[in-house]
Motif scaffolding. Structure first.
Motif, PDB file in Angstrom:
ATOM      1  N   LEU A   1      16.725   6.091   6.427  1.00  0.00           N
ATOM      2  CA  LEU A   1      15.673   5.315   5.776  1.00  0.00           C
ATOM      3  C   LEU A   1      16.264   4.064   5.144  1.00  0.00           C
ATOM      4  O   LEU A   1      17.233   4.130   4.406  1.00  0.00           O
ATOM      5  N   GLN A   2      15.660   2.923   5.453  1.00  0.00           N
ATOM      6  CA  GLN A   2      16.022   1.651   4.842  1.00  0.00           C
ATOM      7  C   GLN A   2      14.798   1.126   4.113  1.00  0.00           C
ATOM      8  O   GLN A   2      13.779   0.813   4.728  1.00  0.00           O
ATOM      9  N   THR A   3      14.873   1.050   2.777  1.00  0.00           N
ATOM     10  CA  THR A   3      13.694   0.672   2.006  1.00  0.00           C
ATOM     11  C   THR A   3      13.540  -0.835   1.824  1.00  0.00           C
ATOM     12  O   THR A   3      12.500  -1.299   1.385  1.00  0.00           O
ATOM     13  N   GLY A   4      14.556  -1.606   2.167  1.00  0.00           N
ATOM     14  CA  GLY A   4      14.445  -3.054   2.042  1.00  0.00           C
ATOM     15  C   GLY A   4      15.588  -3.740   2.760  1.00  0.00           C
ATOM     16  O   GLY A   4      16.677  -3.180   2.910  1.00  0.00           O
TER      17      GLY A   4
ATOM     18  N   GLU B   1      19.498   5.146   3.359  1.00  0.00           N
ATOM     19  CA  GLU B   1      19.608   6.530   2.895  1.00  0.00           C
ATOM     20  C   GLU B   1      19.531   7.467   4.092  1.00  0.00           C
ATOM     21  O   GLU B   1      18.567   7.425   4.869  1.00  0.00           O
TER      22      GLU B   1
ATOM     23  N   ILE C   1       8.874  12.007   2.241  1.00  0.00           N
ATOM     24  CA  ILE C   1       9.262  10.603   2.159  1.00  0.00           C
ATOM     25  C   ILE C   1       8.078   9.781   1.681  1.00  0.00           C
ATOM     26  O   ILE C   1       6.917  10.191   1.813  1.00  0.00           O
ATOM     27  N   ASP C   2       8.355   8.619   1.131  1.00  0.00           N
ATOM     28  CA  ASP C   2       7.325   7.686   0.674  1.00  0.00           C
ATOM     29  C   ASP C   2       7.813   6.282   0.991  1.00  0.00           C
ATOM     30  O   ASP C   2       8.696   5.753   0.311  1.00  0.00           O
ATOM     31  N   LEU C   3       7.282   5.687   2.041  1.00  0.00           N
ATOM     32  CA  LEU C   3       7.769   4.399   2.522  1.00  0.00           C
ATOM     33  C   LEU C   3       7.041   3.256   1.834  1.00  0.00           C
ATOM     34  O   LEU C   3       5.820   3.124   1.975  1.00  0.00           O
ATOM     35  N   PRO C   4       7.747   2.403   1.109  1.00  0.00           N
ATOM     36  CA  PRO C   4       7.121   1.184   0.592  1.00  0.00           C
ATOM     37  C   PRO C   4       6.920   0.188   1.733  1.00  0.00           C
ATOM     38  O   PRO C   4       7.510   0.334   2.810  1.00  0.00           O
TER      39      PRO C   4
ATOM     40  N   ALA D   1       9.579  -0.901   4.632  1.00  0.00           N
ATOM     41  CA  ALA D   1      10.610   0.119   4.835  1.00  0.00           C
ATOM     42  C   ALA D   1      10.716   0.477   6.313  1.00  0.00           C
ATOM     43  O   ALA D   1       9.748   0.379   7.064  1.00  0.00           O
TER      44      ALA D   1
ATOM     45  N   HIS E   1       7.096   0.444   8.216  1.00  0.00           N
ATOM     46  CA  HIS E   1       5.819   0.520   7.511  1.00  0.00           C
ATOM     47  C   HIS E   1       5.429  -0.887   7.098  1.00  0.00           C
ATOM     48  O   HIS E   1       5.797  -1.381   6.037  1.00  0.00           O
TER      49      HIS E   1
END
Length: 208
Positions: free
Chosen positions: A75-78, A84, A107-110, A113, A174
């Motif tokens: 996961l890459q949030t930005g 992660e 998971i919770d994607l902003p 992400a 997302h």
């Protein structure tokens, strides 16, 4: 799936069809257990497989990842931030243990992400193992400034060698504020010269 050659390809296609039939037919929590039961019932000589399942609610970015003996999603949030590795608890290989459980990782994607799903051939580095390959993968994701071509880039530059089974990379973005519309994902797909339908269920070598 386990094995190589024509027989393994036939088993992969058969499993792909079975998994595809489960999507939308059973609850997300039941997909991997049902696939496990299917493989056990088939009693193939080399009857095991790995899989990863991503459940994603497009409007909110919330969801879950479940694994069956498969490398974890990343996961890459930005852009530019540290990725992660979603290496929480997973389940065993499909087709090995009756009644096996497959824990979910929430998971919770902003907006913006990215989740990268991949087969093990992408990160199985000769002499370095999966840990070194996963570190390489995270470095590539962190360094990327444009996720549009990330899947192709990963397959093209993977250090595992041309002869390895790199199989597939799926990239889910997302893109809540992109032109695709609210909450819809942008998907990058690189099958390493293999064709198949797009989805978020990724058994090795095929997309179901």
């Amino acid at each position: 799936v386990s094995g190589k050659g024509v027989d393994a390809t036939a088993r992969a296609l058969q499993l792909q069809a079975a998994l595809g039939g489960l999507l939308g037919a059973v609850a997300p929590d039941a997909i991997l257990p049902a696939a496990n039961d299917y493989l056990l019932a088939e009693e193939w000589q080399d009857g095991f497989a790995t899989a990863i399942h991503l459940e994603l609610h497009l409007r909110t970015g919330s969801g879950a990842v479940r694994r069956a003996g498969h490398p974890p999603a990343v996961l890459q949030t930005g852009v530019g931030g540290p990725p992660e590795v979603l290496a929480g608890p997973g389940g065993p290989l499909l087709g090995v243990i009756p009644g096996a459980g497959f824990p979910r990782i929430d998971i919770d994607l902003p907006p913006g992400a990215t989740v990268v799903l991949h087969t093990d051939g992408l990160v199985e580095m000769p002499g370095g193992g999966i840990e070194a390959g996963t570190a390489w993968l995270c470095a590539q994701i962190e360094a990327s400034r444009d996720f549009a071509g990330l899947a192709d880039q990963l397959v093209r530059t993977a250090p595992t060698g041309e002869a390895d089974d790199r199989a597939a990379v799926v990239e889910i973005v997302h893109a809540a504020h992109a032109r695709l519309g609210p909450g819809r994902p942008a998907c990058g797909w690189s099958p390493d010269q293999r064709a198949g339908p797009r989805s978020c269920l990724l058994p090795p070598g095929q997309i179901g």
